[in-house]
Write a protein that holds these residues in place. Structure first.
Motif, mmCIF file in Angstrom:
data_model
loop_
_atom_site.group_PDB
_atom_site.id
_atom_site.type_symbol
_atom_site.label_atom_id
_atom_site.label_comp_id
_atom_site.label_asym_id
_atom_site.label_seq_id
_atom_site.Cartn_x
_atom_site.Cartn_y
_atom_site.Cartn_z
ATOM 1 N N ARG A 155 0.867 -1.100 0.063
ATOM 2 C CA ARG A 155 -0.005 0.108 -0.083
ATOM 3 C C ARG A 155 0.782 1.197 -0.103
ATOM 4 O O ARG A 155 1.974 1.072 0.493
ATOM 5 N N LYS A 156 0.213 2.300 -0.393
ATOM 6 C CA LYS A 156 1.034 3.709 -0.573
ATOM 7 C C LYS A 156 1.894 3.825 0.668
ATOM 8 O O LYS A 156 3.243 4.037 0.652
ATOM 9 N N ASN A 157 1.519 4.142 1.712
ATOM 10 C CA ASN A 157 2.073 4.583 2.965
ATOM 11 C C ASN A 157 2.787 3.469 3.516
ATOM 12 O O ASN A 157 3.802 4.012 4.227
ATOM 13 N N GLU A 158 2.867 2.128 3.017
ATOM 14 C CA GLU A 158 3.854 1.300 3.536
ATOM 15 C C GLU A 158 4.982 1.278 3.081
ATOM 16 O O GLU A 158 5.926 1.073 3.318
ATOM 17 N N ASP B 94 3.625 -0.903 11.637
ATOM 18 C CA ASP B 94 2.197 -0.473 11.727
ATOM 19 C C ASP B 94 1.758 -0.510 10.153
ATOM 20 O O ASP B 94 2.634 -0.191 9.324
ATOM 21 N N SER B 95 0.564 -0.764 9.944
ATOM 22 C CA SER B 95 -0.113 -0.884 8.339
ATOM 23 C C SER B 95 -1.386 -0.601 8.761
ATOM 24 O O SER B 95 -2.104 -0.693 9.712
ATOM 25 N N LYS B 96 -2.334 -0.675 7.553
ATOM 26 C CA LYS B 96 -3.713 -0.813 7.820
ATOM 27 C C LYS B 96 -4.211 -1.989 8.621
ATOM 28 O O LYS B 96 -5.260 -1.764 9.431
ATOM 29 N N THR B 97 -3.431 -2.966 8.455
ATOM 30 C CA THR B 97 -3.923 -4.211 9.092
ATOM 31 C C THR B 97 -2.972 -4.581 10.293
ATOM 32 O O THR B 97 -3.334 -5.966 11.081
ATOM 33 N N GLY B 98 -2.153 -3.599 10.899
ATOM 34 C CA GLY B 98 -1.534 -3.747 11.963
ATOM 35 C C GLY B 98 -0.117 -4.184 11.557
ATOM 36 O O GLY B 98 0.397 -3.899 10.532
ATOM 37 N N ALA B 99 0.679 -4.519 12.584
ATOM 38 C CA ALA B 99 2.157 -5.229 12.114
ATOM 39 C C ALA B 99 2.084 -6.137 11.070
ATOM 40 O O ALA B 99 1.175 -6.827 10.776
ATOM 41 N N LYS B 100 2.992 -6.027 9.933
ATOM 42 C CA LYS B 100 3.040 -6.781 8.878
ATOM 43 C C LYS B 100 4.342 -6.949 8.059
ATOM 44 O O LYS B 100 5.421 -5.995 8.375
ATOM 45 N N THR B 101 4.495 -8.120 7.658
ATOM 46 C CA THR B 101 5.740 -8.481 6.991
ATOM 47 C C THR B 101 5.603 -8.411 5.353
ATOM 48 O O THR B 101 4.688 -9.170 4.990
ATOM 49 N N ILE B 102 6.555 -7.943 4.744
ATOM 50 C CA ILE B 102 6.310 -7.587 3.159
ATOM 51 C C ILE B 102 7.661 -8.560 2.894
ATOM 52 O O ILE B 102 8.552 -8.096 3.139
ATOM 53 N N ARG B 103 7.398 -9.654 1.866
ATOM 54 C CA ARG B 103 8.598 -10.115 1.227
ATOM 55 C C ARG B 103 8.993 -9.444 0.054
ATOM 56 O O ARG B 103 8.193 -9.223 -0.860
ATOM 57 N N ILE C 30 -0.706 -15.227 -3.693
ATOM 58 C CA ILE C 30 -0.973 -13.817 -4.146
ATOM 59 C C ILE C 30 -1.647 -13.160 -2.909
ATOM 60 O O ILE C 30 -1.173 -12.088 -2.500
ATOM 61 N N GLY C 31 -2.533 -13.744 -2.484
ATOM 62 C CA GLY C 31 -3.126 -13.456 -1.063
ATOM 63 C C GLY C 31 -2.165 -13.001 -0.003
ATOM 64 O O GLY C 31 -2.158 -12.149 0.829
ATOM 65 N N LYS C 32 -1.353 -14.116 0.168
ATOM 66 C CA LYS C 32 0.036 -14.210 1.272
ATOM 67 C C LYS C 32 0.730 -12.667 1.014
ATOM 68 O O LYS C 32 1.179 -12.266 2.207
ATOM 69 N N LEU C 33 1.074 -12.862 -0.056
ATOM 70 C CA LEU C 33 2.095 -11.588 -0.483
ATOM 71 C C LEU C 33 1.589 -10.259 -0.365
ATOM 72 O O LEU C 33 2.119 -9.268 0.075
ATOM 73 N N LEU C 34 0.290 -10.221 -0.383
ATOM 74 C CA LEU C 34 -0.427 -8.772 -0.450
ATOM 75 C C LEU C 34 -0.827 -8.547 1.106
ATOM 76 O O LEU C 34 -1.215 -7.533 1.466
ATOM 77 N N GLY C 35 -0.841 -9.582 1.962
ATOM 78 C CA GLY C 35 -1.224 -9.355 3.361
ATOM 79 C C GLY C 35 -2.430 -9.054 3.488
ATOM 80 O O GLY C 35 -2.751 -8.119 4.524
ATOM 81 N N HIS C 36 -3.350 -9.915 3.028
ATOM 82 C CA HIS C 36 -4.639 -9.571 3.225
ATOM 83 C C HIS C 36 -5.026 -10.038 4.600
ATOM 84 O O HIS C 36 -4.537 -11.119 5.253
ATOM 85 N N SER C 37 -6.014 -9.184 5.177
ATOM 86 C CA SER C 37 -6.099 -9.223 6.895
ATOM 87 C C SER C 37 -7.379 -10.209 7.113
ATOM 88 O O SER C 37 -7.527 -10.234 8.229
ATOM 89 N N HIS C 38 -8.309 -10.316 6.152
ATOM 90 C CA HIS C 38 -9.619 -11.094 6.544
ATOM 91 C C HIS C 38 -9.439 -12.404 7.300
ATOM 92 O O HIS C 38 -8.481 -13.354 6.568
ATOM 93 N N ILE C 39 -9.800 -12.881 8.375
ATOM 94 C CA ILE C 39 -9.570 -13.924 9.015
ATOM 95 C C ILE C 39 -9.566 -15.230 8.303
ATOM 96 O O ILE C 39 -8.845 -16.120 8.302
ATOM 97 N N SER C 40 -10.889 -15.417 7.411
ATOM 98 C CA SER C 40 -10.989 -16.675 6.867
ATOM 99 C C SER C 40 -10.306 -16.636 5.487
ATOM 100 O O SER C 40 -9.940 -17.785 5.091
ATOM 101 N N THR C 41 -9.852 -15.502 4.899
ATOM 102 C CA THR C 41 -8.941 -15.570 3.808
ATOM 103 C C THR C 41 -7.391 -15.936 4.401
ATOM 104 O O THR C 41 -6.723 -16.706 3.707
ATOM 105 N N THR C 42 -6.995 -15.286 5.359
ATOM 106 C CA THR C 42 -5.584 -15.670 6.001
ATOM 107 C C THR C 42 -5.560 -16.915 6.312
ATOM 108 O O THR C 42 -4.396 -17.582 6.111
ATOM 109 N N SER C 43 -6.476 -17.682 6.895
ATOM 110 C CA SER C 43 -6.421 -18.685 7.578
ATOM 111 C C SER C 43 -6.121 -19.940 6.393
ATOM 112 O O SER C 43 -5.609 -20.857 6.673
ATOM 113 N N ARG C 44 -6.541 -19.570 5.113
ATOM 114 C CA ARG C 44 -6.383 -20.401 4.033
ATOM 115 C C ARG C 44 -4.796 -20.421 3.549
ATOM 116 O O ARG C 44 -4.437 -21.371 2.874
#
Length: 445
Positions: free
Chosen positions: A288-291, A311-320, A393-407
């Motif tokens: 994201r822009k501010n990241e 910090d990010s829109k979804t909290g602490a986050k790691t970008i590869r 791709i969802g993992k790389l983008l850091g999607h925050s939705h619980i159901s998505t992340t769990s997959r």
């Protein structure tokens, strides 16, 4: 003798009254002393023709007994309803000023109040109770203070703008029980057409997108009120809204190449390298822009190819980081600031004016409909075009939705790093070929 209680009259007002021994005014049938007068049917013309006197006086309607209008020495005309409760108490209720409602609307309100009293109710007491009811403006402030614990500061900032510039100007003074779905629909239409913007401040942005988001915020505010037992129904529920118009715009390979050429040209022409490299990194990482724009050196781990955002829109986050992104960041010079891209005038702050720079960049690239956030979409599109699966791709983008992340939880870091490399190489081939790794001597390629 039974007289009208002064605490039932509007503040500061009084009406000259008669006691029952001298007959109440509606039994008189004609003009009377003591400040009361019965006239023909009260209409707009009749009410506006009533001249002010040295003292307030009341004129009662000849058709509906108990319906009247009070005229002040200053000429203010206020519609009244007079009735007697089953307990024997006389009530005098101010309905509304003339001009705020019409004579016929006041007549209907008076009729309903008198009928309610006849059935054992007390509309004046109900009105007094409603004076203590919360307004929409007060609910919005309570929501901002106690109903937003899970929201980010950036989201709260936008919520505050929508409340102050869109919601309060239209429904802020309304009592909660008065707000209907029709009121919310009118608010949505007015925001969509930019009407509230013109009334509040010329800098307020309207439009259908803003209208859809404002109604969404209202839905959350009303849900909060229901949880607090301040309301029983959500007037947003069932409302047909404008579409949110979330666009899935992404760059085609030809557009990405054109954008890359523009960035190279700007670099040669002395363009700001901070803005140029931020755009490149947004495309190479899908961040994201501010990241990226607010990235700190303490969050950069080039050895492991990671950005560990505090910090990010979804909290602490790691970008590869893919290999091209690592090569680009390796070439950035230390600047003495905690930020990778500091502001020149204020090194302790992140870079400013990125949005203005982007307007110029996309104009030169002849893609004026392209938003900075669409670069994130383009990263995902390049990954899909390269054959990467949606979970990666969802993992790389850091999607925050619980159901998505769990997959994505079962995925290991190695395939993620490999996917980041492949996607970034695809982007870099079009964006800036010098960032592409030389693989001619690699036996595995």
């Amino acid at each position: 003798m039974t007289a009208l209680s002064s605490d039932l009259l509007p503040s500061g007002g009084h009406v000259v009254t008669r006691n029952r021994a001298l007959d109440p005014p509606w039994r008189d049938g004609g003009n009377m002393s003591g400040g009361h007068m019965v006239t023909k049917r009260l209409t707009k013309r009749v009410v506006e023709a009533l001249a002010p006197r040295d003292e307030r006086y009341v004129v009662w309607d000849s058709d509906l007994k108990g319906f009247g209008v009070r005229i002040s020495p200053q000429g203010r005309r206020t519609y009244l309803a007079r009735f007697r409760t089953h307990g024997g108490s006389d009530r005098l209720m101010a309905l509304a000023p003339h001009g705020v409602i019409t004579a016929e609307e006041a007549r209907e309100r008076a009729r309903l109040a008198i009928a309610e009293a006849a059935q054992g109710g007390d509309p004046q007491a109900d009105k007094m109770e409603r004076r203590g009811e919360m307004t929409m403006g007060e609910l919005c402030e309570l929501y901002m203070a106690e109903g937003t614990a899970m929201k980010k500061a950036s989201t709260l900032k936008i919520d505050r703008i929508r409340i102050d510039r869109h919601i309060k100007p239209r429904v802020g003074r309304m009592k909660l029980s008065d707000v209907s779905r029709a009121d919310i629909q009118r608010l949505m239409i007015d925001v969509g057409n930019g009407r509230i913007r013109a009334e509040a401040t010329p800098h307020t942005r309207g439009g259908k997108h803003a209208a859809a988001r404002t109604v969404g915020l209202l839905g959350g505010i009303f849900s909060f009120a229901i949880e607090r037992k301040l309301m029983t129904e959500n007037p947003v529920r069932g409302l047909k809204r404008y579409k949110d118009n979330r666009r899935d715009r992404f760059l085609s390979p030809a557009e990405m190449a054109r954008l890359g050429d523009v960035l190279i040209e700007l670099e040669k022409d002395g363009g700001d390298p901070r803005h140029i490299n931020i755009i490149r990194l947004l495309l190479l990482t899908g961040a994201r822009k501010n990241e990226i724009a607010h990235l700190k050196w303490s969050e950069v781990d080039l050895e492991r190819g990671l950005l560990r955002l505090q910090d990010s829109k979804t909290g602490a986050k790691t970008i590869r980081l893919g290999a091209p992104a690592i090569r680009l960041m390796t070439g950035l010079r230390a600047n003495g600031s905690v930020y990778v891209f500091p502001d020149r005038r204020h090194p302790k702050r992140p870079v400013a004016n990125l949005d203005w720079a982007w307007v110029n960049i996309r104009k030169r690239a002849e893609m004026e409909d392209l938003r900075i956030h669409d670069l994130r979409h383009s990263f995902a599109s390049a990954g899909l075009a390269g054959g990467e699966g949606l979970p990666l791709i969802g993992k790389l983008l850091g999607h925050s939705h619980i159901s998505t992340t769990s997959r994505y939880a079962h995925l290991a870091d190695d395939p993620l790093k490999a996917a980041a490399d492949r996607i970034s190489e695809l982007v870099a081939m079009e964006l800036m070929p010098t960032l592409v790794a030389d693989t001619s001597s690699d036996p595995d390629i």
